[in-house]
Design a protein around this motif. Sequence first.
Motif, PDB file in Angstrom:
ATOM      1  N   ASN A  13       0.850  -1.194   0.000  1.00 18.04           N
ATOM      2  CA  ASN A  13       0.000   0.000   0.000  1.00 18.04           C
ATOM      3  C   ASN A  13       0.883   1.240   0.000  1.00 18.04           C
ATOM      4  N   ASN A  98     -19.466  -0.825  -3.194  1.00 19.25           N
ATOM      5  CA  ASN A  98     -18.566  -1.507  -4.112  1.00 19.25           C
ATOM      6  C   ASN A  98     -19.406  -1.971  -5.296  1.00 19.25           C
ATOM      7  N   THR A 105     -13.403  -5.197 -13.054  1.00 19.76           N
ATOM      8  CA  THR A 105     -13.214  -3.827 -12.592  1.00 19.76           C
ATOM      9  C   THR A 105     -14.368  -3.430 -11.688  1.00 19.76           C
ATOM     10  N   TYR A 108     -15.358   1.719  -5.812  1.00 15.33           N
ATOM     11  CA  TYR A 108     -15.724   1.676  -4.403  1.00 15.33           C
ATOM     12  C   TYR A 108     -15.647   3.073  -3.800  1.00 15.33           C
ATOM     13  N   GLY A 133     -12.266   4.870  -5.153  1.00 16.47           N
ATOM     14  CA  GLY A 133     -11.299   4.426  -6.142  1.00 16.47           C
ATOM     15  C   GLY A 133     -11.840   3.342  -7.041  1.00 16.47           C
ATOM     16  N   VAL A 134     -10.909   2.811  -7.841  1.00 19.93           N
ATOM     17  CA  VAL A 134     -11.221   1.764  -8.806  1.00 19.93           C
ATOM     18  C   VAL A 134     -10.253   0.611  -8.572  1.00 19.93           C
ATOM     19  N   THR A 135     -10.783  -0.615  -8.600  1.00 25.80           N
ATOM     20  CA  THR A 135      -9.959  -1.817  -8.486  1.00 25.80           C
ATOM     21  C   THR A 135     -10.028  -2.586  -9.798  1.00 25.80           C
ATOM     22  N   GLN A 136      -8.849  -2.989 -10.279  1.00 23.91           N
ATOM     23  CA  GLN A 136      -8.747  -3.824 -11.473  1.00 23.91           C
ATOM     24  C   GLN A 136      -8.134  -5.157 -11.064  1.00 23.91           C
ATOM     25  N   LYS A 137      -8.860  -6.251 -11.309  1.00 23.58           N
ATOM     26  CA  LYS A 137      -8.322  -7.576 -11.032  1.00 23.58           C
ATOM     27  C   LYS A 137      -7.487  -8.020 -12.222  1.00 23.58           C
ATOM     28  N   SER A 142      -4.525  -7.826  -7.850  1.00 22.12           N
ATOM     29  CA  SER A 142      -5.448  -6.704  -8.075  1.00 22.12           C
ATOM     30  C   SER A 142      -4.707  -5.406  -7.785  1.00 22.12           C
ATOM     31  N   SER A 144      -5.553  -1.313  -6.993  1.00 19.42           N
ATOM     32  CA  SER A 144      -6.551  -0.286  -6.679  1.00 19.42           C
ATOM     33  C   SER A 144      -5.868   1.072  -6.677  1.00 19.42           C
ATOM     34  N   GLU A 146      -6.870   5.136  -5.715  1.00 16.77           N
ATOM     35  CA  GLU A 146      -7.924   5.879  -5.043  1.00 16.77           C
ATOM     36  C   GLU A 146      -7.468   7.276  -4.657  1.00 16.77           C
TER      37      GLU A 146
END
Length: 173
Positions: A13, A98, A105, A108, A133-137, A142, A144, A146
């Motif tokens: 992080n 979420n 994608t 959240y 933010g946005v999370t992309q697997k 993954s 994220s 934000e």
Amino acid sequence: MAEPIIKHNVALNSFQSLDGSNLSIGGIEQKAVFSNTSVSTFLGIGTDFNSDADLIFDLKSSVNYDKNGKLNQNIRIRNTVGGDNTATQIRYSPLSINVPLGKNTSFYANPHYSGKYNYKNHEWTHSAGFFAGVTQKLGKASLSLEGQRYNLQDIKDNSGKNWSINAILSYEF
């Protein structure tokens, strides 16, 4: 009651405040997922690269309001041990969102309130905040990205200390 699904991941992080300060945390998480609830522990190291590293131990829980997990409440108790940063922070969000944007994608948003007790100076501080933010697997990984606004209780203070851009990279094994 069904047996929980157990998940393990490692995470990096990075919280880059717009005043130039930062916090980077790396560690390992174990999560138990039940039908509408999850409980996890995290153990890691955090640093701002200007002082000694701190030990970080988190206990988190989330409860879904709906069957798809789009709406939930969550709490995180973070214990930091090291030098001037020895503290316990409790962050509670009564409503997190979420929403899937596609197959891998999601978007959240998390408004929250946090209180922090510093054991060195015996000081209690509190703050309201918000991050989205946005999370992309990416397979088992993954990413994220934000934005975060701290100290919403002082809404007029839009200085860089109250804003950050964060990145979270996680790998499930």
